[in-house]
Design an enzyme around this catalytic site. Structure first.
Site, PDB file in Angstrom:
ATOM      1  N   TYR A  37     -53.064 -39.277  84.293  1.00  0.00           N
ATOM      2  CA  TYR A  37     -53.109 -38.069  84.648  1.00  0.00           C
ATOM      3  C   TYR A  37     -51.900 -37.257  83.939  1.00  0.00           C
ATOM      4  O   TYR A  37     -51.910 -36.601  83.211  1.00  0.00           O
ATOM      5  CB  TYR A  37     -53.068 -37.603  86.048  1.00  0.00           C
ATOM      6  CG  TYR A  37     -53.170 -36.096  86.496  1.00  0.00           C
ATOM      7  CD1 TYR A  37     -54.303 -35.657  86.717  1.00  0.00           C
ATOM      8  CD2 TYR A  37     -51.661 -35.344  86.603  1.00  0.00           C
ATOM      9  CE1 TYR A  37     -54.338 -34.197  87.023  1.00  0.00           C
ATOM     10  CE2 TYR A  37     -51.771 -34.180  86.774  1.00  0.00           C
ATOM     11  CZ  TYR A  37     -53.228 -33.471  86.915  1.00  0.00           C
ATOM     12  OH  TYR A  37     -53.132 -32.237  87.390  1.00  0.00           O
ATOM     13  N   GLU A 116     -66.151 -25.011 113.386  1.00  0.00           N
ATOM     14  CA  GLU A 116     -65.287 -25.330 112.394  1.00  0.00           C
ATOM     15  C   GLU A 116     -63.890 -25.479 113.042  1.00  0.00           C
ATOM     16  O   GLU A 116     -63.345 -24.422 113.964  1.00  0.00           O
ATOM     17  CB  GLU A 116     -64.872 -24.192 111.118  1.00  0.00           C
ATOM     18  CG  GLU A 116     -66.176 -24.095 110.514  1.00  0.00           C
ATOM     19  CD  GLU A 116     -66.422 -22.572 109.787  1.00  0.00           C
ATOM     20  OE1 GLU A 116     -65.252 -21.697 109.901  1.00  0.00           O
ATOM     21  OE2 GLU A 116     -67.270 -22.298 109.014  1.00  0.00           O
ATOM     22  N   LYS A 118     -60.129 -24.517 113.650  1.00  0.00           N
ATOM     23  CA  LYS A 118     -59.429 -23.408 113.541  1.00  0.00           C
ATOM     24  C   LYS A 118     -57.997 -23.395 112.704  1.00  0.00           C
ATOM     25  O   LYS A 118     -57.060 -24.147 113.427  1.00  0.00           O
ATOM     26  CB  LYS A 118     -59.258 -22.458 114.459  1.00  0.00           C
ATOM     27  CG  LYS A 118     -58.616 -21.046 114.127  1.00  0.00           C
ATOM     28  CD  LYS A 118     -58.773 -20.136 115.334  1.00  0.00           C
ATOM     29  CE  LYS A 118     -58.194 -18.778 115.149  1.00  0.00           C
ATOM     30  NZ  LYS A 118     -56.777 -18.672 114.441  1.00  0.00           N
ATOM     31  N   ASP A 120     -54.398 -23.772 111.373  1.00  0.00           N
ATOM     32  CA  ASP A 120     -53.323 -22.781 111.456  1.00  0.00           C
ATOM     33  C   ASP A 120     -52.425 -22.332 110.284  1.00  0.00           C
ATOM     34  O   ASP A 120     -51.500 -23.470 110.173  1.00  0.00           O
ATOM     35  CB  ASP A 120     -52.346 -23.333 112.803  1.00  0.00           C
ATOM     36  CG  ASP A 120     -51.358 -22.382 113.538  1.00  0.00           C
ATOM     37  OD1 ASP A 120     -51.637 -21.100 113.231  1.00  0.00           O
ATOM     38  OD2 ASP A 120     -50.758 -22.778 114.372  1.00  0.00           O
ATOM     39  N   TYR A 228     -63.618 -20.933 104.422  1.00  0.00           N
ATOM     40  CA  TYR A 228     -64.471 -20.853 105.347  1.00  0.00           C
ATOM     41  C   TYR A 228     -65.608 -19.695 105.439  1.00  0.00           C
ATOM     42  O   TYR A 228     -66.137 -19.275 106.424  1.00  0.00           O
ATOM     43  CB  TYR A 228     -63.926 -21.130 106.627  1.00  0.00           C
ATOM     44  CG  TYR A 228     -62.578 -19.959 106.862  1.00  0.00           C
ATOM     45  CD1 TYR A 228     -62.767 -18.636 106.977  1.00  0.00           C
ATOM     46  CD2 TYR A 228     -61.354 -20.507 107.150  1.00  0.00           C
ATOM     47  CE1 TYR A 228     -61.744 -17.880 107.212  1.00  0.00           C
ATOM     48  CE2 TYR A 228     -60.428 -19.740 107.048  1.00  0.00           C
ATOM     49  CZ  TYR A 228     -60.296 -18.140 107.109  1.00  0.00           C
ATOM     50  OH  TYR A 228     -59.466 -17.405 107.247  1.00  0.00           O
ATOM     51  N   LYS A 317     -59.580 -21.172 121.663  1.00  0.00           N
ATOM     52  CA  LYS A 317     -58.057 -21.654 121.381  1.00  0.00           C
ATOM     53  C   LYS A 317     -57.969 -22.785 122.328  1.00  0.00           C
ATOM     54  O   LYS A 317     -58.355 -22.913 123.617  1.00  0.00           O
ATOM     55  CB  LYS A 317     -56.980 -20.533 121.611  1.00  0.00           C
ATOM     56  CG  LYS A 317     -57.235 -19.302 120.970  1.00  0.00           C
ATOM     57  CD  LYS A 317     -56.922 -19.705 119.400  1.00  0.00           C
ATOM     58  CE  LYS A 317     -56.092 -18.725 118.710  1.00  0.00           C
ATOM     59  NZ  LYS A 317     -54.978 -18.084 119.170  1.00  0.00           N
ATOM     60  N   CYS A 414     -19.336 -43.156 133.266  1.00  0.00           N
ATOM     61  CA  CYS A 414     -18.248 -44.283 133.480  1.00  0.00           C
ATOM     62  C   CYS A 414     -16.891 -43.700 133.112  1.00  0.00           C
ATOM     63  O   CYS A 414     -15.911 -44.390 133.075  1.00  0.00           O
ATOM     64  CB  CYS A 414     -18.814 -45.522 133.019  1.00  0.00           C
ATOM     65  SG  CYS A 414     -18.494 -45.698 131.375  1.00  0.00           S
ATOM     66  N   CYS A 429     -21.430 -44.342 124.442  1.00  0.00           N
ATOM     67  CA  CYS A 429     -20.357 -44.696 125.603  1.00  0.00           C
ATOM     68  C   CYS A 429     -19.991 -46.127 125.095  1.00  0.00           C
ATOM     69  O   CYS A 429     -20.750 -47.378 125.026  1.00  0.00           O
ATOM     70  CB  CYS A 429     -20.930 -44.567 126.890  1.00  0.00           C
ATOM     71  SG  CYS A 429     -19.999 -45.638 127.884  1.00  0.00           S
TER      72      CYS A 429
HETATM   73  C1  9MJ Z   1     -59.668 -20.766 110.447  1.00  0.00           C
HETATM   74  N1  9MJ Z   1     -58.732 -20.121 110.404  1.00  0.00           N
HETATM   75  O1  9MJ Z   1     -59.830 -21.839 110.204  1.00  0.00           O
HETATM   76  C2  9MJ Z   1     -62.076 -18.178 110.175  1.00  0.00           C
HETATM   77  N2  9MJ Z   1     -60.879 -20.014 110.225  1.00  0.00           N
HETATM   78  O2  9MJ Z   1     -63.964 -16.536 109.887  1.00  0.00           O
HETATM   79  C3  9MJ Z   1     -62.271 -20.412 110.228  1.00  0.00           C
HETATM   80  N3  9MJ Z   1     -60.855 -18.634 110.411  1.00  0.00           N
HETATM   81  C4  9MJ Z   1     -62.600 -16.653 110.104  1.00  0.00           C
HETATM   82  N4  9MJ Z   1     -63.217 -19.303 110.166  1.00  0.00           N
HETATM   83  C5  9MJ Z   1     -64.050 -15.129 109.675  1.00  0.00           C
HETATM   84  N5  9MJ Z   1     -62.508 -21.621 110.024  1.00  0.00           N
HETATM   85  C6  9MJ Z   1     -62.872 -14.524 110.065  1.00  0.00           C
HETATM   86  C7  9MJ Z   1     -61.861 -15.729 110.229  1.00  0.00           C
END
Ligand code: 9MJ
Length: 677
Positions: A37, A116, A118, A120, A228, A317, A414, A429
C-alpha cells in the site's frame, strides 16, 4: 501536455488505493501488506507532484490533510438533522410501541424494527453530488453545523467517491464519527509519553480531532465513521426499508454497524437491548444505548415528526457510565508490596449500574494530572467490571474551601519512610513486614483461593488476627491455637475448628501455588508456574542465580531482581523455613527446561472476547507452554487467538497471513498439553 501513460497510471493507482482503503477500513478484510500500500501511495504522490494538472480533491493522496483553515465555515442542512427521543426502560418501550400503533392502527402490528447500537460519537452529514464527496458537516444544532469537509476527507472509512454506478445524483449520508477504544488508548498513551494533555473519553477525542483547523492532525487520529441513515436524496431511488437502505449504503462504500438487526415487535427489541447490554463493554467502541427505528420507510413517512425528533425512532439508553459527584476525602491504602494507592471517597452516586462510593486515584502523578482537590465535583466513570475511575474535575464547581491533596511523606499505617524508585509512579512504604498493612495484605494473598486456599480465612478475620497481634506473618497462621481463636470477637467453637482444619488441609499444596502464595513482587500465577516447571523443586529455585532466573519464560531483569532479593532476605527465608517446619509441603514436579516446552520460540497474541477464559488466563497458559505473548500482531507473530469483537489485530493478522484460531481451538491445544482450565 503529459503523455497519456502517466495519467493512466495515476488513475489506476488511485483506483487501486481506494479499493484497498475500502477493503481495510470498511470491510475489515485487508488484502495486501502495508508495505505494498505504501509503495503505491508513494508512487502516486510522486506522479501527482510531477503532473500537478492531474490534481483531484478525491485522490486518496488527499487523505493526509491539506493546508490548515483559518476557521470553520457554516453549513445549513438541507434537511434538519433530528435528535432522538430517549427511553430508559422496557416500560418506556411499551409506551413508544403504543404510540406507534395508536397512529398507524392496531393492524399495523407487530411492527418491524431496525435495531442499531447507539454510537457515542459526533453526528455528521456527508453530501455526495454525482458520486463525489462534496461536503462534510457536523450536526451542530440540527439546522446549522460546521463545515468539516477537509477533515472528513482524511477518514479512510469515508469514500471520496461512491462505489458502483447506480446512486442518486444527490445523496446525503448521515452517521456517527467515533474513535474506537483501542485507538483512543493508543492516542492517550502517546500523549502521556510526551507529557501532553490526554482526552477524557473516546467521544471527546473524536470531537477534538474533528475540530482541527489543520486536517493533517485529524489524518493522524484513529477516526471511524459508521452510517445509519440518509438525508437529502435527489435524482434516484433508494429501497423502501431502513435496513435495506443501510445495505445499499454498504454497497456504495460505507461502513455500517455489523451489529444491526431487524426484529418483529417490541418484545424482540427488549431482547436485542438486553443481549447488547451484556456485550457492551467488549465491543471495540463506546455505545450508550440502542436505537430502534420503524423499518418500513412508508410507515416512517406516515408517522412524521414531533418538534425535533422523529416519531418513528427511539434511543433506549444504557445506565450511564459517567456521572458527577463530589470528592469527599482521599485515603491512602498500603498494598502487599507497600505500594501506596490514593483512594477517593465519594458522595455515593449511581453509575454503570451500581452505587459507587470509592474510586482509585492510582498514584500521585494521577492526582497532579487531574488537578483534583478535596471538595471538587468530579466525573466518575465505571465501565463494566473495571474499578471506578475519576476522569476529570468540573473546575467551575470548585468550592472556595477546596483543599489540595497532600500525599503522605510517611506510611499512613506504620509511619515508616516512603520512597519512590526513579522512573516509577508509585510511592512505597519501606516498612516491609513491620507494616501492619503489608502484613495483612500478604496474609490475605497467602490464604486466597488461587494461592494456599485456606477456606474460611477471609479478609475480616485476617485483619482481626493481625490487629490482635496473634499473627505477624504467614508462618504465624500455622501456630494459631484454638484458645487464641476463641478469644477473638464473633468466633465460635465451630468456626475455630473449621479454620484450624482448613489450615491443616492447606499444608498439602503444590510448588507453583506455594511460590505464588509467597507474594514476591511481580510474581503472579503464570510466573510462579513457569518457575516451578523450570526448576522442579524449591532448593533449586532458591539457589538460582540471576542469570539462571532470566532463562525462565516471562522472567525479565525486574522479576529476576525481585526474586533474588526475596531469596537473599534472611527474614523471608526464615518464614519459608517455618512454613516447612509447620508441615507445609508439596511434591517436586517434573522439570521442563525451557527449550523443551512445546511452544518455545513462538509468539502468540490474544484479542477479542473469550468466554471460558479471561485474556490474562489465556496468556498465562500460553506462557506456561513456553510461548511469548505479545500485545500486537507483527510479522513475528506465530498465531493469533481471536474472540468475538476482535478488530485491528485480526485484520493485521489476516493481512500478514498469520494463523488465526478461536477460543475453542485454543482450549483444545491446551488440553493436548494437559492444561484443562
Ligand atoms: C447513533 N448515534 O448510533 C441515529 N445513531 O437516527 C443511530 N443515531 C439516528 N441512529 C436518526 N444508529 C437520528 C439519529
Amino acid at each position: 501536455m503529459p503523455s497519456p501513460e502517466p495519467l493512466q497510471e495515476i488513475a489506476s493507482l488511485r483506483e487501486q488505493l481506494e479499493a484497498w482503503n475500502h477493503q481495510y477500513y470498511v470491510l475489515d478484510a485487508p488484502t495486501v501488506p502495508d508495505a505494498e500500500y505504501d509503495r503505491c501511495m508513494q508512487r502516486l504522490l510522486q506522479l501527482e507532484q510531477q503532473y500537478p494538472q492531474a490534481w483531484r480533491a478525491d485522490s486518496p493522496s488527499q487523505r493526509v490533510g491539506g493546508q490548515p483553515l483559518q476557521q470553520f465555515g457554516q453549513v445549513t442542512h438541507e434537511m434538519p438533522m433530528l435528535s432522538l427521543e430517549n427511553a430508559f426502560s422496557a416500560e418506556d418501550m411499551q409506551h413508544f410501541n403504543r404510540r406507534l400503533l395508536d397512529r398507524l392502527g392496531e393492524d399495523a402490528g407487530p411492527l418491524e424494527f431496525a435495531c442499531e447500537p447507539k454510537l457515542d460519537g459526533i453526528a455528521v452529514s456527508l453530501l455526495y453530488r454525482n458520486g463525489e464527496l462534496e461536503r462534510g458537516a457536523t450536526r451542530g444544532d440540527g439546522t446549522t453545523g460546521e463545515d468539516i469537509t477537509h477533515n472528513v476527507r482524511t477518514i479512510r472509512s469515508i469514500p471520496l467517491r461512491l462505489r458502483g454506478e447506480h446512486f442518486p445524483a444527490v445523496l446525503e449520508v448521515r452517521g456517527e464519527i467515533y474513535m474506537p477504544k483501542a485507538g483512543f488508548e493508543q492516542l492517550n498513551n502517546r500523549a502521556r509519553e510526551r507529557g501532553e494533555k490526554t482526552f477524557v473519553n473516546p467521544r471527546n477525542a473524536a470531537a477534538g480531532s474533528l475540530r482541527q483547523l489543520d486536517a493533517r492532525i485529524t489524518a493522524e487520529r484513529p477516526l471511524q465513521m459508521c452510517c445509519y441513515g440518509v438525508g437529502l436524496v435527489e435524482g434516484g431511488q433508494l429501497p423502501g426499508r431502513h435496513a435495506e437502505v443501510l445495505a445499499r449504503l454498504h454497497d456504495l462504500g460505507f461502513r455500517i454497524n455489523p451489529e444491526s438487526a431487524v426484529v418483529q415487535g417490541v418484545e424482540a427489541c427488549d431482547a436485542y437491548f438486553d443481549a447488547l447490554a451484556v456485550r457492551r463493554n467488549s465491543l471495540p467502541y463506546d455505545i450508550d444505548g440502542v436505537v430502534f427505528k420503524v423499518n418500513d420507510l412508508a410507515l416512517q413517512q406516515r408517522l412524521g415528526f414531533v418538534s425535533r425528533a422523529p416519531r418513528w425512532a427511539i434511543a433506549r439508553k444504557f445506565p450511564a457510565q459517567e456521572e458527577m459527584t463530589r470528592l469527599l476525602d482521599v485515603e491512602f491504602q498500603v498494598g502487599r508490596t507497600g505500594a501506596i494507592t490514593p483512594v477517593a471517597r465519594l458522595e455515593p452516586v449511581f453509575v454503570g449500574g451500581v452505587t459507587v462510593s470509592n474510586a482509585t486515584l492510582h498514584n500521585s502523578d494521577e492526582i497532579v494530572r487531574l488537578g483534583v482537590q478535596i471538595g471538587d465535583t468530579v466525573i466518575v466513570r465505571r465501565a463494566g467490571d473495571v474499578i471506578p475511575q475519576i476522569v476529570s474535575v468540573v473546575l467551575d464547581r470548585r468550592p472556595s474551601d477546596a483543599l489540595p491533596i497532600e500525599f503522605p511523606d510517611k506510611c499512613p499505617v506504620c509511619r515508616s519512610a516512603v520512597e519512590r524508585e526513579p522512573g516509577e509512579a508509585v510511592w512505597r512504604c519501606m516498612g516491609g513486614l513491620v507494616c501492619a498493612a503489608q502484613q495483612k495484605a500478604a496474609i490475605k494473598h497467602f490464604a486466597s483461593r488461587r494461592a494456599m486456599d485456606v477456606d474460611g480465612l477471609g479478609d475480616k478475620l485476617v485483619e482481626q488476627l493481625v490487629d490482635a497481634g496473634l499473627v505477624e506473618n504467614v508462618a504465624g497462621l500455622y501456630a494459631l491455637s484454638k484458645e487464641q481463636l476463641l478469644a477473638l470477637e464473633r468466633m465460635g467453637e465451630k468456626s475455630a475448628d473449621n479454620l484450624l482444619a482448613a489450615l491443616q488441609h492447606s499444608k498439602a499444596t503444590t510448588l507453583p501455588r506455594f511460590i505464588f502464595a509467597l507474594g514476591i513482587r511481580e510474581v503472579g500465577e503464570a510466573t510462579a508456574l513457569n518457575l516451578a516447571r523450570h526448576f522442579g523443586n524449591w532448593p533449586a529455585l532458591a539457589a538460582a542465580s540471576e542469570a539462571q532466573l532470566l532463562q525462565v519464560t516471562d522472567v525479565g531483569p525486574v522479576v529476576a531482581d525481585h526474586l533474588r532479593q526475596f531469596f537473599d532476605s534472611e527474614a523471608s527465608m526464615r518464614v519459608v523455613q517455618s512454613l516447612q517446619d509447620a508441615g507445609v509441603h508439596w511434591p517436586d514436579i517434573e522439570r521442563l527446561p525451557q527449550q523443551e516446552l512445546p511452544l518455545v520460540d513462538q509468539v502468540w497474541v490474544v484479542t477479542g472476547k473469550l468466554d471460558a477464559l479471561s485474556r490474562d488466563e489465556a496468556k498465562a497458559h500460553l506462557q506456561a507452554l513456553g510461548a511469548k505473548v505479545a500485545g500486537s500482531v507483527s510479522a513475528n507473530t506465530t498465531c493469533l487467538v481471536a474472540g468475538p469483537g476482535a478488530g485491528s489485530k485480526l485484520s493485521k493478522a489476516t493481512e500478514l497471513g498469520i494463523e488465526v484460531i478461536d477460543e475453542q481451538a485454543l482450549l483444545q491445544l491446551l488440553a493436548t498439553h494437559g492444561i484443562n482450565p
